[in-house]
Design an enzyme around this catalytic site. Sequence first.
Site, PDB file in Angstrom:
ATOM      1  N   SER A 135       0.873  -1.165   0.000  1.00  0.00           N
ATOM      2  CA  SER A 135       0.000   0.000   0.000  1.00  0.00           C
ATOM      3  C   SER A 135       0.914   1.220   0.000  1.00  0.00           C
ATOM      4  CB  SER A 135      -0.869  -0.031   1.258  1.00  0.00           C
ATOM      5  OG  SER A 135      -1.618   1.156   1.360  1.00  0.00           O
ATOM      6  N   LYS A 161      -0.894  -1.137  -4.587  1.00  0.00           N
ATOM      7  CA  LYS A 161      -2.098  -0.350  -4.278  1.00  0.00           C
ATOM      8  C   LYS A 161      -1.629   1.065  -4.003  1.00  0.00           C
ATOM      9  CE  LYS A 161      -4.536  -0.022   0.181  1.00  0.00           C
ATOM     10  NZ  LYS A 161      -5.239  -0.824   1.205  1.00  0.00           N
ATOM     11  N   LYS A 163      -2.828   4.976  -2.726  1.00  0.00           N
ATOM     12  CA  LYS A 163      -3.874   5.766  -2.092  1.00  0.00           C
ATOM     13  C   LYS A 163      -4.233   6.898  -3.046  1.00  0.00           C
ATOM     14  CE  LYS A 163      -3.995   3.801   2.023  1.00  0.00           C
ATOM     15  NZ  LYS A 163      -5.230   3.203   2.555  1.00  0.00           N
ATOM     16  N   ASP A 188      -6.989   2.834  -3.407  1.00  0.00           N
ATOM     17  CA  ASP A 188      -7.749   2.879  -2.150  1.00  0.00           C
ATOM     18  C   ASP A 188      -8.052   4.345  -1.841  1.00  0.00           C
ATOM     19  OD1 ASP A 188      -8.842   2.639   0.374  1.00  0.00           O
ATOM     20  OD2 ASP A 188      -7.100   1.653   1.291  1.00  0.00           O
ATOM     21  N   GLU A 213     -10.823   0.309  -3.847  1.00  0.00           N
ATOM     22  CA  GLU A 213     -11.122   0.044  -2.437  1.00  0.00           C
ATOM     23  C   GLU A 213     -11.798   1.252  -1.793  1.00  0.00           C
ATOM     24  OE1 GLU A 213      -7.654  -1.288  -0.279  1.00  0.00           O
ATOM     25  OE2 GLU A 213      -8.622  -1.112   1.664  1.00  0.00           O
ATOM     26  N   ASP A 238     -13.542  -1.909   2.711  1.00  0.00           N
ATOM     27  CA  ASP A 238     -12.648  -1.968   3.872  1.00  0.00           C
ATOM     28  C   ASP A 238     -13.441  -1.392   5.055  1.00  0.00           C
ATOM     29  OD1 ASP A 238     -10.752  -1.415   5.839  1.00  0.00           O
ATOM     30  OD2 ASP A 238      -9.295  -0.479   4.518  1.00  0.00           O
ATOM     31  N   LYS A 262      -9.699  -6.921   8.102  1.00  0.00           N
ATOM     32  CA  LYS A 262      -8.684  -6.497   9.070  1.00  0.00           C
ATOM     33  C   LYS A 262      -9.143  -7.006  10.431  1.00  0.00           C
ATOM     34  CE  LYS A 262      -7.241  -2.293   6.688  1.00  0.00           C
ATOM     35  NZ  LYS A 262      -7.445  -0.821   6.580  1.00  0.00           N
ATOM     36  N   GLY A 290      -3.834  -4.007   6.154  1.00  0.00           N
ATOM     37  CA  GLY A 290      -2.870  -3.645   7.192  1.00  0.00           C
ATOM     38  C   GLY A 290      -3.202  -2.282   7.763  1.00  0.00           C
TER      39      GLY A 290
HETATM   40  O1  OSB Z   1      -7.120   1.737   4.232  1.00  0.00           O
HETATM   41  O2  OSB Z   1      -5.923   0.011   4.197  1.00  0.00           O
HETATM   42  C1  OSB Z   1      -6.132   1.145   4.605  1.00  0.00           C
HETATM   43  C2  OSB Z   1      -3.170   2.346   6.704  1.00  0.00           C
HETATM   44  C3  OSB Z   1      -3.808   3.028   7.708  1.00  0.00           C
HETATM   45  C4  OSB Z   1      -5.180   3.126   7.664  1.00  0.00           C
HETATM   46  C5  OSB Z   1      -5.904   2.533   6.637  1.00  0.00           C
HETATM   47  C6  OSB Z   1      -5.255   1.817   5.641  1.00  0.00           C
HETATM   48  C7  OSB Z   1      -3.856   1.764   5.669  1.00  0.00           C
HETATM   49  C8  OSB Z   1      -3.066   1.103   4.628  1.00  0.00           C
HETATM   50  C9  OSB Z   1      -1.701   0.619   5.031  1.00  0.00           C
HETATM   51  O3  OSB Z   1      -3.422   0.986   3.475  1.00  0.00           O
HETATM   52  C10 OSB Z   1      -1.531  -0.841   4.847  1.00  0.00           C
HETATM   53  C11 OSB Z   1      -0.287  -1.347   5.539  1.00  0.00           C
HETATM   54  O4  OSB Z   1      -0.269  -1.519   6.767  1.00  0.00           O
HETATM   55  O5  OSB Z   1       0.687  -1.563   4.821  1.00  0.00           O
HETATM   56 MG    MG Z   2      -8.245   0.539   2.913  1.00  0.00          MG
END
Ligand code: OSB
Ligand code: MG
Length: 368
Positions: A135, A161, A163, A188, A213, A238, A262, A290
């Site tokens: 991510s 992925k 953001k 995402d 996402e 999510d 999660k 994560g």
């Molecule tokens: O939306 O998946 C998410 C991190 C903090 C809060 C939300 C998200 C995330 C990540 C990080 O995408 C994923 C990781 O721990 O590598």
């Molecule tokens: Mg997410």
Amino acid sequence: MKIQNLTLREIRMPLVTPFETSFGRLTNRRMLLVEATVDGVTGWGESVAGEGPFYAPETVETAWLILRDFIGPIIKGRTFDSASEIWELLSPIRGHNMAKGAIESAIWDAEAKQRGVPLWKLIGGVHQEISCGVSIGIKESLDELVATVERELAAGYQRIKIKIKPGKDIEPVERLRQRFPNIRLMVDANSAYRLKDWPHLKRLEAYYLMMIEQPLGWDDLYSHAELQRKLVTPICLDECIHEEEHARAAIELGACRIINIKLGRVGGYTPAIRIHDLCQSKQIPVWCGGMLESGIGRAHNIALSTLQNFSLPGDVTASRRYWSEDVIEPEVEVTPQGTIRVPQGPGIGYAPRVDRIEKLTARKERLS
Ligand code: OSB
Ligand code: MG
């Protein structure tokens, strides 16, 4: 089995590089760790609650309060046959899944250690090697984004992925697709759009993403169902899936075709396994998300990812992507094929480095 001691602590760790999402930018992670001693054996769990209530309603402070004042008194001194009973014991408390998940997962770790088996086997896991994606946070420039993706692909990660948020969506995706036409790519949005933005989101379909996402409201299943009808690209939920019933509703409504599970968001292994099983029966693939976890939470994510229907690469990655030094031994490592080999030792299979954890501890409280 009897729960003898519960200790909460907050540790603080600086991220190797700041992580930016549509809801904020993070440079230092605060995490709440739970140690649960069951018949003399200590299990570890991690609350994934954030510093502020921007991903989910919980925060480190609310999780601490709920654990100390409400969960602790229910759990402490309790006898039980299996960690699978803990979720039900906590059912009088509404919500606060991240607080529940921290303690529930610690007790599962303790039980697996008691029995001398790896936690992943205790929960019925089958995969001995799990597939990993990364991510990647929102970057200042497209060049920086491309360089980051190049590095992660070179490390072996199987899917990328990124953001996104309004104004930083189409362009980065287009640029990545030009540069990497064949990679498995997804985005995402962490709830940064509204249903009326659907024509804009539709433009992302030109870049054949694996999934989009959580584009819409954090608890808005209905609008996701409307959006999914307008898109060919699968929606993955999510934030919306914080209860088993929400997973069922999402599937029945057609609000998504993929679910990110999660542990913390759903409240621990028992609800996570139930959602996993439900998705499997409905042919909805899942993957493990994560939350920038320390090694403790990371180790739990690995255990969870061994269940059969975790068939897409998750956001579970090497410790070094986030931490200069992790709190477990060995650290989580990823193979050049972008996989993690599941540990064979009892419990979470990684040893907490208690000396280091002690040094990082900002506060600690033994629940009485
Ligand atoms: O939306 O998946 C998410 C991190 C903090 C809060 C939300 C998200 C995330 C990540 C990080 O995408 C994923 C990781 O721990 O590598
Ligand atoms: Mg997410």
